[in-house]
Structure formats: C-alpha cells, structure tokens
Scaffold this motif. Structure first.
Motif, PDB file in Angstrom:
ATOM      1  N   ALA A   1       0.824  -1.209   0.000  1.00 36.50           N
ATOM      2  CA  ALA A   1       0.000   0.000   0.000  1.00 36.50           C
ATOM      3  C   ALA A   1       0.858   1.258   0.000  1.00 36.50           C
ATOM      4  CB  ALA A   1      -0.950  -0.013   1.194  1.00 36.50           C
ATOM      5  N   THR A   2       2.039   1.144  -0.583  1.00 39.79           N
ATOM      6  CA  THR A   2       2.905   2.315  -0.694  1.00 39.79           C
ATOM      7  C   THR A   2       2.513   3.083  -1.955  1.00 39.79           C
ATOM      8  OG1 THR A   2       4.687   1.051   0.307  1.00 39.79           O
ATOM      9  CG2 THR A   2       5.312   3.056  -0.828  1.00 39.79           C
ATOM     10  N   GLY A   3       2.464   4.396  -1.841  1.00 40.69           N
ATOM     11  CA  GLY A   3       2.077   5.209  -2.981  1.00 40.69           C
ATOM     12  C   GLY A   3       3.137   5.193  -4.067  1.00 40.69           C
ATOM     13  N   PRO A   4       2.723   5.186  -5.344  1.00 41.37           N
ATOM     14  CA  PRO A   4       1.369   5.012  -5.836  1.00 41.37           C
ATOM     15  C   PRO A   4       0.933   3.548  -5.730  1.00 41.37           C
ATOM     16  CG  PRO A   4       2.900   5.373  -7.658  1.00 41.37           C
ATOM     17  CD  PRO A   4       3.721   5.360  -6.414  1.00 41.37           C
ATOM     18  N   VAL A   5      -0.119   3.323  -4.969  1.00 40.24           N
ATOM     19  CA  VAL A   5      -0.522   1.959  -4.618  1.00 40.24           C
ATOM     20  C   VAL A   5      -0.804   1.113  -5.857  1.00 40.24           C
ATOM     21  CG1 VAL A   5      -2.120   0.579  -3.267  1.00 40.24           C
ATOM     22  CG2 VAL A   5      -1.543   2.875  -2.510  1.00 40.24           C
ATOM     23  N   GLY A   6      -1.520   1.707  -6.812  1.00 37.13           N
ATOM     24  CA  GLY A   6      -1.899   0.953  -8.006  1.00 37.13           C
ATOM     25  C   GLY A   6      -0.693   0.360  -8.711  1.00 37.13           C
ATOM     26  N   MET A   7       0.372   1.137  -8.773  1.00 35.99           N
ATOM     27  CA  MET A   7       1.572   0.684  -9.469  1.00 35.99           C
ATOM     28  C   MET A   7       2.242  -0.477  -8.726  1.00 35.99           C
ATOM     29  SD  MET A   7       4.833   3.016 -10.467  1.00 35.99           S
ATOM     30  CE  MET A   7       6.278   2.339 -11.260  1.00 35.99           C
ATOM     31  N   HIS A   8       2.269  -0.373  -7.396  1.00 34.72           N
ATOM     32  CA  HIS A   8       2.867  -1.462  -6.619  1.00 34.72           C
ATOM     33  C   HIS A   8       2.075  -2.756  -6.816  1.00 34.72           C
ATOM     34  CE1 HIS A   8       6.027   0.514  -4.068  1.00 34.72           C
ATOM     35  NE2 HIS A   8       5.416   1.582  -4.566  1.00 34.72           N
ATOM     36  N   ILE A   9       0.760  -2.628  -6.882  1.00 36.70           N
ATOM     37  CA  ILE A   9      -0.073  -3.814  -7.084  1.00 36.70           C
ATOM     38  C   ILE A   9       0.075  -4.321  -8.520  1.00 36.70           C
ATOM     39  CG2 ILE A   9      -2.461  -4.639  -7.198  1.00 36.70           C
ATOM     40  CD1 ILE A   9      -3.058  -2.827  -4.788  1.00 36.70           C
ATOM     41  N   ALA A  10       0.087  -3.392  -9.469  1.00 34.46           N
ATOM     42  CA  ALA A  10       0.209  -3.793 -10.874  1.00 34.46           C
ATOM     43  C   ALA A  10       1.519  -4.532 -11.125  1.00 34.46           C
ATOM     44  CB  ALA A  10       0.112  -2.568 -11.784  1.00 34.46           C
ATOM     45  N   ASN A  11       2.513  -4.286 -10.280  1.00 32.24           N
ATOM     46  CA  ASN A  11       3.795  -4.972 -10.448  1.00 32.24           C
ATOM     47  C   ASN A  11       3.848  -6.305  -9.702  1.00 32.24           C
ATOM     48  OD1 ASN A  11       4.836  -3.099 -12.170  1.00 32.24           O
ATOM     49  ND2 ASN A  11       5.919  -1.951 -10.604  1.00 32.24           N
TER      50      ASN A  11
ATOM     51  N   ARG B   1     -10.198 -28.109  -3.348  1.00 35.96           N
ATOM     52  CA  ARG B   1     -10.532 -26.755  -2.877  1.00 35.96           C
ATOM     53  C   ARG B   1      -9.546 -25.770  -3.491  1.00 35.96           C
ATOM     54  NH1 ARG B   1     -10.164 -27.015   2.983  1.00 35.96           N
ATOM     55  NH2 ARG B   1     -12.410 -27.405   3.037  1.00 35.96           N
ATOM     56  N   LEU B   2     -10.069 -24.716  -4.085  1.00 36.08           N
ATOM     57  CA  LEU B   2      -9.209 -23.663  -4.613  1.00 36.08           C
ATOM     58  C   LEU B   2      -9.344 -22.420  -3.738  1.00 36.08           C
ATOM     59  CD1 LEU B   2     -10.011 -23.806  -8.467  1.00 36.08           C
ATOM     60  CD2 LEU B   2      -8.210 -25.028  -7.231  1.00 36.08           C
ATOM     61  N   PHE B   3      -8.208 -21.918  -3.300  1.00 34.38           N
ATOM     62  CA  PHE B   3      -8.180 -20.611  -2.632  1.00 34.38           C
ATOM     63  C   PHE B   3      -7.928 -19.589  -3.734  1.00 34.38           C
ATOM     64  CE2 PHE B   3      -6.892 -23.579   0.693  1.00 34.38           C
ATOM     65  CZ  PHE B   3      -7.706 -23.189   1.747  1.00 34.38           C
ATOM     66  N   VAL B   4      -8.926 -18.809  -4.031  1.00 41.69           N
ATOM     67  CA  VAL B   4      -8.844 -17.919  -5.178  1.00 41.69           C
ATOM     68  C   VAL B   4      -8.752 -16.472  -4.703  1.00 41.69           C
ATOM     69  CG1 VAL B   4      -9.936 -17.234  -7.350  1.00 41.69           C
ATOM     70  CG2 VAL B   4     -10.310 -19.542  -6.439  1.00 41.69           C
ATOM     71  N   GLY B   5      -7.807 -15.764  -5.248  1.00 43.07           N
ATOM     72  CA  GLY B   5      -7.700 -14.337  -4.929  1.00 43.07           C
ATOM     73  C   GLY B   5      -7.622 -13.523  -6.196  1.00 43.07           C
ATOM     74  N   ASN B   6      -7.870 -12.237  -6.053  1.00 42.08           N
ATOM     75  CA  ASN B   6      -7.694 -11.330  -7.176  1.00 42.08           C
ATOM     76  C   ASN B   6      -6.956 -10.088  -6.676  1.00 42.08           C
ATOM     77  OD1 ASN B   6      -7.803  -9.839  -9.498  1.00 42.08           O
ATOM     78  ND2 ASN B   6     -10.042  -9.748  -9.615  1.00 42.08           N
ATOM     79  N   GLY B   7      -5.735  -9.928  -7.154  1.00 42.05           N
ATOM     80  CA  GLY B   7      -4.942  -8.776  -6.722  1.00 42.05           C
ATOM     81  C   GLY B   7      -5.328  -7.503  -7.445  1.00 42.05           C
ATOM     82  N   GLY B   8      -5.946  -7.679  -8.632  1.00 41.81           N
ATOM     83  CA  GLY B   8      -6.245  -6.515  -9.453  1.00 41.81           C
ATOM     84  C   GLY B   8      -4.985  -6.062 -10.157  1.00 41.81           C
ATOM     85  N   PRO B   9      -4.701  -4.765 -10.278  1.00 44.62           N
ATOM     86  CA  PRO B   9      -5.345  -3.676  -9.532  1.00 44.62           C
ATOM     87  C   PRO B   9      -6.727  -3.263 -10.033  1.00 44.62           C
ATOM     88  CG  PRO B   9      -3.661  -2.819 -11.011  1.00 44.62           C
ATOM     89  CD  PRO B   9      -3.558  -4.301 -11.063  1.00 44.62           C
ATOM     90  N   ASN B  10      -7.092  -3.625 -11.243  1.00 39.63           N
ATOM     91  CA  ASN B  10      -8.311  -3.024 -11.794  1.00 39.63           C
ATOM     92  C   ASN B  10      -9.486  -3.973 -11.998  1.00 39.63           C
ATOM     93  OD1 ASN B  10      -7.453  -0.308 -12.078  1.00 39.63           O
ATOM     94  ND2 ASN B  10      -6.219  -0.876 -13.848  1.00 39.63           N
TER      95      ASN B  10
END
Lengths: 261, 207, 346
Positions: C161-171, C250-259
C-alpha cells in the motif's frame, strides 16, 4: 637504459597518481540553479507554491573517492568509529576497510558514495562549507530539462530507472544525462538525501498546526496530491517517507548545495 | 487511479486527529506503545544517547545549551512553535498534564520544548510563551539553528515542514528519555492517553 | 456472531470518537475483546502458488511468526517476455500464509537491500491502522515488525500500500492469507492457490524482451495481460495442477487486481460449494463466481471425470487474448454414468 625506463615509468605513474589525487581533491564544480517556484507534492490548506531562491548545487553526486577524503580527515566518521545513532550498521559496508575503498572496488571510486546516512551526508557538506539541498531545491533542480538525451517525458525516463533493479556495479557519476542547469544524474543513478527529508510524508499523521488546520482539526481535513499522475514524484516522496536519519542504503547517496550570497 | 483517494482518506483520518488508534510511526527504539489490535514492535533497540548531538541551542533565558546538560534526570521532550494556534499549546498542555500526574516527582524530571521556528522563536519569545503557558522552573525552551532543530527532529522522529506562510505542519510527539539521554518511550498524537508515558517516566526516575 | 457484535461496537465507538471529537477513550476499548489464550509459538509455513500450506490441526491459538521478504526481480511474464516484478517472497502472487482464528501473528516484513523502492503491507485480515501498512513502510535493506490478532476467519488478500498503490499492485505485490475458523475447515483431498492479476506493459501481449510498466494503460484499465499466478501458462500443460477423479478439490482464489473483477469459472466443473467472497456465507452449485479486485473466494468441487479442467476468467477475451488460463489435470478412470461421449458410427 633500463634504469632510465624505470625512472621514466615511475615518473609517469606518479604523475598519473598525482593527477588522480588532484582530481579528487579539486573542488567539486557547482552550478547555479535559477530561482523558481516549487509546488509542494502534498497540498494542504496552508501549502502554497514556495519561492525557491537561486542556489548552487554540486554538479554531480559525491563519489566514494571524495567521501574517502572526508573520512580520512574526520576519524569520527570512520566505519569502525561511527556512532550508531548517526549511521546504522550498513554504513560504508561496500568499502574494504575504514580508510580503503578497496582494490576490488577500483571501478567504483568515481561512483556515487552510497550506504551513507543523512547525518554523514550533513557532516560531509558542512566540512565542505556547504549544506544538503532542501526538498524544494532538489525537486526544482531535478525538474530541469535533460539536454543531451532523447526522452519523451521526464516522468517516463525516471520511471524507467525506478523500475530497473540496482545494477551490480554502480556506474560512475556523469554517466546518465545533464540537465538545463548543468547538473548530472539528477535521475537515473542513485536516490539522494535532502536536508528536510523528514517533512510531512505519506505516513505522517495528525498535524493540526496552522489556523486553517486548527479549524479542520476534528472535522475532515484533507491532503491531496498535487498531480496524481506524477508517479515519479510520488515514488520519491514514498522513498523519503520510509527513511530515518541513520539509515544507510545501497542506492542512496547525496550531493551538496550552497546559498548564493 | 485510486491511490490519491486512499491518501485523501488516510489524510482525513489522520487530520481528524482524534486518533482512536494509537498509530505507530516507526521511530527510535525501543518504543513501547499502547497496545491495540495491531502493535508495532521495535526491532533494533538503539542504546545510544541523543546527548551525542553536538549542536548548541539557546534557552529561553538566552543561555547556551546542549543536550548533555539534561544528564542526571529523565527528560520529557516535545517540539512546538509558538505562533501555532492550536496543536502546540495543546501538546504543551498534554505535557503539563503529565507533569501534574507526577505529583511531587515533577522536579525530578526535565521538561523540554524545542521550537521548529528558528526565525521567530527567539529566546525572548520563548520566555513569553513559557509565562503564558505557566511553565515552571524545570521547563527548558530551546531555540536553535535550522540545522540543529532538523537534526534533533530526525533523532526524535518528528516530521515537520515549513509552509509558505511561515507556519509549520508537524507531527505531535512526546518522547521520554532516561537519565542518560537514551529513548525509553514515545507517544504520538494530541490528547493521547499518557498512562504509559507517566509510568515510563516514574520508572526512569527510579533507575 | 459474538465477534460481529464486538466489531460493531468497536466500529460505533470509533465513529463516536470521531464524531465526538477529541476523545481518545476508544483506544482502550479493544482490550475488552475476548481473546483466546496464546499457547506456544510456531513459524508459519509459507508456500508459492499453486501450493497451499497444510491445514491447521491445532485446537488452540498460538503465536505465529511470519517472515516475508520484499523482492524486486526480473522474471518471465510470458515465454519470451520479461518484466520487473515487485514481489512478496520472490514470486507472484506472494507467499500463501495460513493461520488460525485467534492466533497472534508476529509479522516481519523485510525489504531486501537491492530493492529500488520502499514497500509496506496491508493485510485485509488485520484490524488496525492501514492493515499494517503504517507500521511497515520499509526502506531498502530495512525491516519492520508488527503483531496482529487474527480476529476474523476467512480468506484475505494482502498487498503493498505504498504510494502510488496501483503501481505497486500492478507490479505483482499481492498474495493471500487464510485465517481458518476455530472449528477448522472441512477435509478435502487437494488444495490449490490461484490468484488473478492484471498487468500493463509498454509492448503488446507477449511482445518479446524486457517490458516496462505502462502507466497510461493502467489508468485506462486496459491490461495487456490478465494472469493466474503471475505468468502466461504458469499452471498449464506440464505445470498444470494435478488431481484424481473422486477427489474433493478446494481452490483458494484471490484477485490482486489492480483493476479488473474476475468472473471466475472452471470449464467442465460445477462448484459444489463457494465461500462467497472468502467469508462465512456458503453458496452451492455455482457456475461462475465473482472475485473482486482486492477480494477472494474459496471454491470446492468434487472431480467426477478425468481430463483437463480449464480455469478461466469468463470475461473470455481475457482468457483467449490476455493469458487468463490455468489448468487442473484430472487423472483416473472414465465415469460414463456422469459423462459419456457417444461415439457416432460413420
């Protein structure tokens, strides 16, 4: 004849060595950054564009060789002597010893010195009768337009660097680009310390100091980012926000600044 | 891009100031803070004394002062500026409240306020402020150069920034040092619950 | 239920304190939360996708030590395409963390010295400032430590969650933490970890070479890649997840996004059970389940018939053009009662 050659060679070598020594000791060239306006990255009720007076700035980052001179002259800043309050255990860890960068490190003599704390950088600049640049000064200088490279936008250029992992060997200073003020490597080589790096940061908290904020104190105040597309600026502010004064980091160096009397 | 919204939200929470959480900022060690669902733990205790900061300050009486002069008593320190209309007098009152809770022991403690405002907070102004706030003899108010104040803020983990108006945005931190100038405890925020601050001071007096 | 009440009370207290202004008394109210006694201490087993740490058999709360490293590294995003990923633990998605409701999690986030940037972590399972983000902003070479009580059972996303958050998640800076309920989870035969994410590169899908993050495409929400487990063909073909007929998976499913929100679907199977959004609510007999960015889902299915099961985002252009495909190879005997292909005579 043999003797003559040896003597000649010795002379040449010592001459070279001297030249190198001189290059190190010679005063670092400083260039003038013209007065300008700095818009704080985080806007608050009280933040207005800041007028930044013209100042002088080292044309490039302080190098290992230059920093070695400082350490020689100031024993308190030797690796084995330094106070942990002022520099953590990573201080100059890439050097061979207290007073030697090391033969294996011959290729980094003229690379920016890294693994130096804010306190060490402060002390170095003071020793040179200079000071660290403020965030406003650094950002103003850093926004100078590159003049010897092709680029689409400075932000893109900077992001390109941020996204690359650190190179195994840090290149020499003056190996990236020069900007309109004559400054080298403002982006693309290392991060740099600023005097007031511990200003309000993205992790800072309750502030409530000015009149406007006092009014807003227990209501909702808000801080907004000047330009939300300025990812490069955003990352620099995150970086500064993660620092403490005794941190020594492998991609963080500095350059000094000076007032124009 | 959501990040600016997040920042705005965070900032709103933060500026709301009331801070139901004792928010941690990473700082000088070893800091013990009020426990919540989340607790930050300090990893590397710095057993170093901040008395090693060599800069000389000036007291409200215009006398030269360096931090080593605090040696022998625990010290409670805050950073303020006197033109501040709200937060700084609040922080000062918070520290006064701490002094009051110490009852008879307050004279065994140094109370230290250091001004951010090197330009305007000269000793005379600080003396006036001390009078206005009713600060007693064991309070020292310090004026220092930009550089000295910045260095101290870095050591105390206080963030501040001067704005165009000449005022300061800053964090509000109460720090407790032991008799040798080593950090014992920090509490951030105004109107903070200082129960632990007080018990840390009492401990420091005994040691 | 009890927890929900406590949470509501806390939320009210928080709200009240904000409204009432500067009363900090809410600070102390958390101490009233009934907390299980912590017995002992253990270091969490962390796994890379598609593997999941073993189920928790403990019947008591303990102190769980989690050590997670932030690693910035160049890895393949496709066979001939590289990308500079920012990771929790050296791969995308980040390490899977598994704890039990009531556990005290002692979390250390270390940012490796070679990192270019500072990072932090926001675990959605945390009740506290920024989900841990405020306590963990770490510069390169530094580490930060904090503790939290795992109060709410469920499957939670964590992310930088370091700014810019979206970019950190997109990476690539996201992963999952499972907080098992006190009573444990029902027994299944196989468990897998599948996490979706969208990626934005200067070059097109599978353009060769080292590709850079494209900020404009991220703002437009127009990804070049939509991936399960951080790479085109991360878990297909020879790398497919393996199971047998008759097994409960069983599948543990997540979605990081960002979008993007995922329309999570397995071609050729029906989800017998879905823990909707990774919480307590169980839905049965589901074909496609929604996994929002920054959200999760747990799906279970009994495998009836051998063959290759294709895991897709049923917004299908993402599967056919952007890489959103993973596979489970089901081996075992044919089961004509359930499925029988009728051979037509020519």
């Amino acid at each position: 004849m043999k003797y003559f050659l040896t003597i000649l060679l010795l002379t040449v070598f010592s001459g070279l060595a001297q030249a190198q020594e001189k290059a190190v000791i010679a005063d670092k060239k400083m260039v003038t950054v013209a007065a300008g306006i700095y818009k704080p990255f985080f806007e608050t009720n009280d933040s207005r564009p800041l007028m930044v007076a013209a100042f002088k700035m080292d044309e490039c980052a302080v190098t290992n060789a230059e920093f070695l001179e400082f350490v020689k002259a100031n024993p308190a800043w030797r690796r084995s002597k330094v106070n942990r309050l002022f520099a953590d255990s990573n201080y100059l860890k890439h050097w061979e010893s207290d007073l030697s960068i090391g033969k294996i490190n011959a290729n980094i003599y003229h690379s920016p010195v890294v693994n130096v704390s804010w306190f060490a950088a402060q002390a170095y600049c003071k020793w040179k009768n200079k000071r660290l640049p403020t965030i406003a000064e650094w950002e103003l200088a850093g926004n100078g337009k590159p003049r010897n490279i092709k680029y689409t936008s400075l932000t893109e250029y900077i992001l390109g660097w941020y996204k690359k992992p650190n190179p195994p060997v840090l290149p020499n200073v003056k190996t990236t680009y020069q900007n309109q003020y004559g400054l080298y490597d403002m982006h693309g080589l290392v991060w740099e310390w600023t005097f007031n790096f511990n200003s309000f940061t993205s992790k800072a908290d309750s502030r409530g100091s000015t009149e406007d904020e006092a009014k807003a104190f227990c209501a909702a105040g808000s801080v907004k980012v000047k330009d939300k597309n300025d990812y490069a600026g955003f990352l620099r502010f995150s970086y500064r926000g993660s620092l403490k004064g005794n941190y020594c980091i492998p991609n963080l160096g500095f350059r000094c600044a000076k007032d124009i009397p | 891009m959501n990040s600016h919204i997040i920042i705005t939200l965070f900032a709103m929470l933060m500026l709301a100031g009331c801070r139901p959480y004792a928010v941690e900022t990473s700082g000088l060690d070893p800091l013990k803070k009020s426990v919540n669902a989340t607790t930050e733990i300090k990893s590397k205790p710095a057993a170093e004394s901040i008395f090693q900061l060599a800069d000389t300050f000036q007291t409200q009486d215009g006398k030269p002062f360096n931090l080593a002069m605090l040696k022998g008593k625990p010290t409670v320190v805050g950073m303020i500026f006197t033109n501040c209309t709200y937060a700084c007098s609040r922080l000062t009152s918070d520290i006064k409240g701490i002094a009051d809770s110490l009852q008879g022991q307050a004279d065994k403690v140094n109370f230290l306020l250091v001004s951010f405002d090197s330009e305007r907070d000269h000793p005379a102004r600080l003396k006036q402020f001390a009078g206005e706030m009713g600060l007693g003899e064991n309070w020292t108010l310090l004026h220092g150069s930009d550089e000295a104040v910045r260095s101290l803020s870095v050591l105390l983990n206080v963030q501040y920034e001067k704005s165009a108006s000449g005022n300061f945005s800053h964090s509000n931190m109460v720090s407790v040092l032991d008799k040798n100038g080593v950090f014992r405890f920090q509490q951030e925020g105004l109107f903070a619950n200082h129960t632990q601050t007080i018990s840390e001071i009492k401990d420091a007096i005994r040691k | 239920m009890k927890l929900t009440v406590i949470k509501s009370v806390l939320a009210l207290a928080l709200l009240a304190s904000l409204v009432a202004g500067c009363d900090s008394s809410a600070t102390t109210s958390t101490s009233s939360v009934a907390i299980d006694e912590i017995k002992g201490e253990e270091t969490a087993v962390l796994t890379d996708a598609p593997n999941v740490p073993p189920p928790i058999t403990r019947k008591h709360a303990t102190k769980v030590i989690v050590n997670l490293d932030v690693v910035e590294k160049v890895m393949k995003i496709a066979d001939s395409t590289e990308y500079t990923f920012w990771t929790f633990g050296g791969s995308v998605p980040g390490k899977f963390i598994r704890v039990r409701e009531g556990d005290l999690v002692d979390f250390t986030l270390k940012n490796l010295p070679d990192s270019k940037l500072p990072h932090n972590i926001d675990l959605h399972a945390v009740n506290g400032p920024g989900g841990g983000a405020e306590a963990t902003l770490v510069a390169p070479g530094q580490s930060a430590r904090f503790q939290f009580k795992a109060l709410n059972p469920g499957l939670y996303v964590y992310h930088c969650a370091t700014g810019p958050v979206g970019m950190h998640i997109a990476n690539g800076m996201y992963g999952l933490i499972m907080v098992e309920p006190k009573e444990g989870m029902s027994k299944v035969d196989k468990e897998f970890y599948v996490m979706q994410g969208d990626f934005y590169t200067k070059g097109k899908y599978e353009a060769p070479g080292l590709q850079e993050f494209d900020q404009d495409k991220a703002i437009q929400e127009n990804p070049d890649y939509v991936l399960f487990n951080g790479r085109v063909r991360a878990n297909t073909g020879a790398n497919a997840m393996q199971a047998k007929t008759g097994e409960n998976v069983r599948l543990f499913v997540g979605n990081g996004g960002p979008n993007l929100t995922s329309s999570f679907h397995v071609i050729g199977e029906v989800f017998d059970k879905v823990y909707v959004e990774g919480g307590d609510l169980i839905n049965e007999n589901v074909q496609t389940t929604v996994v929002p960015a920054g959200g999760s889902s747990i799906v279970e299915m009994k495998l009836q018939v051998p063959g290759m099961l294709n895991i897709v985002d049923h917004a299908l252009y993402r599967t056919f053009h952007k890489g959103a495909l993973a596979q489970i190879k089901v081996s075992g005997d044919e089961n004509p009662e359930v499925f029988n292909k009728i051979k037509t005579q020519k």
